[in-house]
Design an enzyme around this catalytic site. Sequence first.
Site, PDB file in Angstrom:
ATOM      1  N   LEU A  67       0.832  -1.196   0.000  1.00  0.00           N
ATOM      2  CA  LEU A  67       0.000   0.000   0.000  1.00  0.00           C
ATOM      3  C   LEU A  67       0.873   1.254   0.000  1.00  0.00           C
ATOM      4  CD1 LEU A  67      -3.112   0.641   0.167  1.00  0.00           C
ATOM      5  CD2 LEU A  67      -2.678   1.223   2.555  1.00  0.00           C
ATOM      6  N   ASN A 114      -3.568  -6.449  -9.427  1.00  0.00           N
ATOM      7  CA  ASN A 114      -2.548  -5.456  -9.722  1.00  0.00           C
ATOM      8  C   ASN A 114      -1.345  -6.117 -10.381  1.00  0.00           C
ATOM      9  OD1 ASN A 114       0.204  -5.163  -8.123  1.00  0.00           O
ATOM     10  ND2 ASN A 114      -1.245  -6.122  -6.695  1.00  0.00           N
ATOM     11  N   PHE A 118       6.555  -3.561  -8.439  1.00  0.00           N
ATOM     12  CA  PHE A 118       7.535  -2.930  -7.532  1.00  0.00           C
ATOM     13  C   PHE A 118       7.886  -1.514  -7.971  1.00  0.00           C
ATOM     14  CE2 PHE A 118       9.758  -7.158  -6.029  1.00  0.00           C
ATOM     15  CZ  PHE A 118       8.608  -7.511  -5.329  1.00  0.00           C
ATOM     16  N   SER A 181       5.999 -11.888  -5.262  1.00  0.00           N
ATOM     17  CA  SER A 181       5.183 -11.066  -6.153  1.00  0.00           C
ATOM     18  C   SER A 181       5.151 -11.720  -7.538  1.00  0.00           C
ATOM     19  CB  SER A 181       5.754  -9.660  -6.274  1.00  0.00           C
ATOM     20  OG  SER A 181       5.098  -8.968  -7.326  1.00  0.00           O
ATOM     21  N   ASN A 183       4.546 -10.103 -10.194  1.00  0.00           N
ATOM     22  CA  ASN A 183       4.645  -9.010 -11.162  1.00  0.00           C
ATOM     23  C   ASN A 183       6.060  -8.596 -11.528  1.00  0.00           C
ATOM     24  OD1 ASN A 183       1.802  -8.849 -11.197  1.00  0.00           O
ATOM     25  ND2 ASN A 183       1.864  -7.666  -9.287  1.00  0.00           N
ATOM     26  N   THR A 184       7.060  -9.309 -11.007  1.00  0.00           N
ATOM     27  CA  THR A 184       8.445  -9.135 -11.430  1.00  0.00           C
ATOM     28  C   THR A 184       8.887 -10.444 -12.067  1.00  0.00           C
ATOM     29  OG1 THR A 184       8.963  -7.496  -9.729  1.00  0.00           O
ATOM     30  CG2 THR A 184      10.814  -8.708 -10.667  1.00  0.00           C
ATOM     31  N   LYS A 223       8.244 -13.628   2.664  1.00  0.00           N
ATOM     32  CA  LYS A 223       6.857 -13.584   2.177  1.00  0.00           C
ATOM     33  C   LYS A 223       6.691 -14.534   1.003  1.00  0.00           C
ATOM     34  CE  LYS A 223       3.055 -10.419   1.229  1.00  0.00           C
ATOM     35  NZ  LYS A 223       2.637  -9.004   1.268  1.00  0.00           N
ATOM     36  N   ASN A 252       1.128 -13.734  -0.268  1.00  0.00           N
ATOM     37  CA  ASN A 252       1.024 -12.669  -1.257  1.00  0.00           C
ATOM     38  C   ASN A 252      -0.232 -12.888  -2.105  1.00  0.00           C
ATOM     39  OD1 ASN A 252       1.840 -10.487  -3.011  1.00  0.00           O
ATOM     40  ND2 ASN A 252       3.968 -10.966  -2.536  1.00  0.00           N
ATOM     41  N   GLY A 274      -7.646  -9.832  -2.037  1.00  0.00           N
ATOM     42  CA  GLY A 274      -8.995  -9.657  -1.519  1.00  0.00           C
ATOM     43  C   GLY A 274      -9.648 -10.989  -1.209  1.00  0.00           C
TER      44      GLY A 274
END
Length: 346
Positions: A67, A114, A118, A181, A183-184, A223, A252, A274
């Site tokens: 966030l 999302n 990063f 994550s 997204n990387t 994580k 995550n 969520g």
Amino acid sequence: MSLLPYALARPFLFGLDPETAHELTMHSLARLQGTPLEWAYCNGLVDDPVELAGLKFPNRVGLAAGLDKNARCIDGLGALGFGFVEVGTVTPKAQPGNPKPRMFRLPKANALINRLGFNNDGLDAFLANVQRSNFRKKGRILGLNIGKNASTPIENATADYLTCLDGVYPHADYVTVNISSPNTKNLRALQSDEALDALLGAVAQRREALAKQHQRRVPVFVKIAPDLDEAQVDVIAATLKRHAMEGVVATNTTISREAVKGLPHAEEAGGLSGAPVFEASNRVIAQLRAALGKGFPIIGVGGILSGTDAVAKVKAGADVVQIYTGLIYKGPDLVREAALAIKNAR
């Protein structure tokens, strides 16, 4: 903050592009924190202390990383009643993240997707913001979450994590190594047996040197993703123990779309957070608890949208919990609701 102000603000925020709404909210928090206007959203702190990894958490509800990637709003977010706040993920160098649009709401599922990647202002700016905050001086717990730059080849990832560890160590109550994550590119490959063993071995060695240098031992958490089978969870648990990591953050976002099939934006690439990740997160938490035994710290995160959800996360095996997407859908009162529910459940 009562539910009424957030009920009024939410339609306006949800009328904006999700990332624009996020930036507007964070900018407002950054401007208001530490001023008399902070009372407008301030929540009382639920007193429910617990000791974990040698740290005394004022209560069992924290803010999840992601966030506040640049640590701009630590004090403002802390005023919402969190016992602990985790900021980041930070990378050694500033990077813009993935192309926009890269954040999507799925309101019917109380979910977000999302693929931010990063995006952050880099380690130096991050540390400057951390040092300006007063959160730790008030006895709250601050976690600093570290990752690797997108431009760094995966075989060189360890160097990025060590650079970040060196930087954040003096300013953190605990450090989280983010290897989960989606997204990387290739980041989740670091969860595999050999890669994780090598990374955590290097982190553990550097942490010992830093502990001597700074005369304090900062706990390191890892994580992990919810998209792991039982065998993978068992290997990760064994690796965490072998390298004397102090805890694990589970979990995550997920790359699964089973729970949101057919909804608008459901097929967008990225991590789903969520309500849809709630059960998968709890499954991994329960498997970790079984593999790690009693006493090994687990931070539970994923899909908490009510006090009942927070209690379920603890019953699955988490010691403390974190909120992110639930804050966006339910507002700041969720923090107090969750903290009271956990306190009253015992």
